[in-house]
Write an enzyme that holds these catalytic residues in place. Structure first.
Site, PDB file in Angstrom:
ATOM      1  N   CYS A  75      54.834  64.463  71.902  1.00 44.84           N
ATOM      2  CA  CYS A  75      55.231  63.980  70.579  1.00 44.84           C
ATOM      3  C   CYS A  75      54.288  64.606  69.556  1.00 44.84           C
ATOM      4  O   CYS A  75      53.083  64.350  69.596  1.00 44.84           O
ATOM      5  CB  CYS A  75      55.131  62.461  70.548  1.00 44.84           C
ATOM      6  SG  CYS A  75      55.512  61.753  68.943  1.00 44.84           S
ATOM      7  N   CYS A 199      60.489  64.481  63.103  1.00 44.72           N
ATOM      8  CA  CYS A 199      60.190  64.723  64.527  1.00 44.72           C
ATOM      9  C   CYS A 199      59.293  65.957  64.588  1.00 44.72           C
ATOM     10  O   CYS A 199      59.745  67.059  64.241  1.00 44.72           O
ATOM     11  CB  CYS A 199      61.488  64.944  65.293  1.00 44.72           C
ATOM     12  SG  CYS A 199      61.243  65.365  67.017  1.00 44.72           S
TER      13      CYS A 199
HETATM   14  N1  API Z   1      61.679  61.648  71.547  1.00 47.53           N
HETATM   15  C1  API Z   1      61.075  62.888  72.030  1.00 47.53           C
HETATM   16  C2  API Z   1      59.543  62.734  72.152  1.00 47.53           C
HETATM   17  C3  API Z   1      58.925  62.452  70.810  1.00 47.53           C
HETATM   18  C4  API Z   1      59.182  63.561  69.862  1.00 47.53           C
HETATM   19  C5  API Z   1      58.896  63.278  68.405  1.00 47.53           C
HETATM   20  N2  API Z   1      58.572  61.921  68.034  1.00 47.53           N
HETATM   21  C6  API Z   1      57.823  64.220  67.898  1.00 47.53           C
HETATM   22  O1  API Z   1      57.166  63.915  66.870  1.00 47.53           O
HETATM   23  O2  API Z   1      57.668  65.299  68.499  1.00 47.53           O
HETATM   24  C7  API Z   1      61.621  63.235  73.400  1.00 47.53           C
HETATM   25  O3  API Z   1      61.887  62.328  74.172  1.00 47.53           O
HETATM   26  O4  API Z   1      61.736  64.433  73.677  1.00 47.53           O
END
Ligand code: API
EC number: 5.1.1.7
Length: 260
Positions: A75, A199
Site C-alpha cells: 500500500c 491509491c
Molecule cells: N487495495 C490494494 C492494496 C492497497 C493499495 C492502496 N491503498 C495504495 O495506496 O497503494 C490491493 O489489494 O491491491
C-alpha cells in the site's frame, strides 16, 4: 471480556488507515476483527489497517490489511502514513528503511512534512485490450480515458476486477486522463471493493504507464486524485523503471481506543 485496543487514524490524500503500534505483538489479527475495525458503522472506518511491527534488521516492519480483513499486497499511501507514524513514535528521524510484503522500502520525511516513499522497481508492463496491466507492489489495471469525472468507477471498476482473467486474484482498476504533464486519476480498489479517494500504488502505476505509452514527456509527474495531489518520479532502466518514488502528505487525523 472486551479489551481496549489503542489505535491511530491516518490519511494520505484521503486514503485512510487504522494504524496499530504492534511492536509488542499483542494485536492478534484475524479477518473478522480487521474487517470490523475498518467498518465505518461497527468499527473505526478505514480503507485498510496497518500494523507497525519490529524488524530484526531494519527500522520496522509494515503489515497491511485491506478493509475486507485480508492481508494484502503493498500500500503506497499506507507506506507513507506508517513512516509518519514511526516518526511520531520516535522510532525514526528523517530517513528510514522498512520491511513490507514486497520487500524493503526507503523513505524520507521532507521539511514540509511530505513523505517520499521508494517503491518497487517495475520490470513488466503488459497491454490488455488497449489498457495497461502492471504491478507497483499491488496489481493495477490502467485505462486512459477522456473524462474521469463522469465515469461510474464503482460499476466499471468492479466489472473489470471481477472479469476473467482478473477475478481469481483481483486487481485494482485506475481510470486516468492526461492533461499536459498532469494526470487525473480515479481508482477502484481491490479489497475495499469500491472507489477510494486515492491509491498510492495506483497513482504510481498510472504515472509509469503514461510514460511507457509516451503520453507524458517528464519523469516527475503531478497527479490529481479526488483526495488530493501526489507526485511520482522514476528513471527508465534497461528492463523497465527504477528509482520510483511516491511523494505526498501523510497526516494523523486522531488517536483513540476501541473495545474489541
Ligand atoms: N487495495 C490494494 C492494496 C492497497 C493499495 C492502496 N491503498 C495504495 O495506496 O497503494 C490491493 O489489494 O491491491
Amino acid at each position: 471480556m472486551s479489551k481496549a485496543l489503542q489505535f491511530y487514524k491516518y490519511q494520505g490524500t484521503g486514503n485512510d488507515f487504522v494504524i496499530i503500534d504492534n511492536r509488542t505483538n499483542n494485536f492478534k489479527n484475524n479477518t473478522k476483527l480487521v474487517k470490523k475495525l475498518c467498518d465505518p458503522k461497527f468499527g473505526i472506518g478505514a480503507d485498510g489497517l496497518i500494523c507497525l511491527e519490529n524488524s530484526m534488521n531494519h527500522d520496522f516492519k509494515m503489515v497491511y490489511f485491506n478493509a475486507d480483513g485480508h492481508e494484502s499486497s503493498m500500500c503506497g499511501n499506507g507506506g507513507r502514513c506508517i513512516v509518519a507514524f514511526a516518526k511520531h513514535l520516535g522510532i525514526i528521524e528523517k530517513h528510514c528503511t522498512f520491511e513490507a510484503v514486497d520487500g524493503l522500502h526507503k523513505a524520507q520525511i521532507e521539511s514540509n512534512g511530505q513523505v517520499q516513499l521508494k517503491m518497487s522497481d517495475v520490470d513488466e508492463i503488459n497491454n490488455y485490450d488497449n489498457n495497461i496491466v502492471l504491478d507497483t507492489g499491488s496489481p493495477h489495471f490502467v485505462s486512459f480515458i477522456e473524462n474521469v469525472e463522469n465515469i461510474d468507477v464503482h460499476k466499471k471498476g468492479a466489472d473489470i476486477r471481477y472479469s476473467d482473467p482478473f477475478t481469481k486474484d483481483g486487481i485494482n482498476v485506475n481510470f486516468a486522463h492526461v492533461e499536459k504533464d498532469t494526470l487525473k486519476i480515479r481508482t477502484y480498489e481491490r479489497g475495499v471493493e469500491d472507489e477510494t479517494l486515492s491509491c498510492g500504488t495506483g497513482v504510481t502505476a498510472v504515472a509509469i504507464a503514461a510514460a511507457d505509452q509516451k503520453l507524458i514527456s517528464t519523469n516527475l509527474i503531478n497527479i490529481k486524485t479526488p483526495g488530493g495531489s501526489l507526485s511520482v518520479k522514476f528513471d527508465k532502466s534497461t528492463s523497465g523503471y527504477e528509482n520510483v518514488w511516491l511523494i505526498g502528505p501523510a497526516k494523523m487525523v486522531f488517536k483513540g481506543e476501541i473495545l474489541c
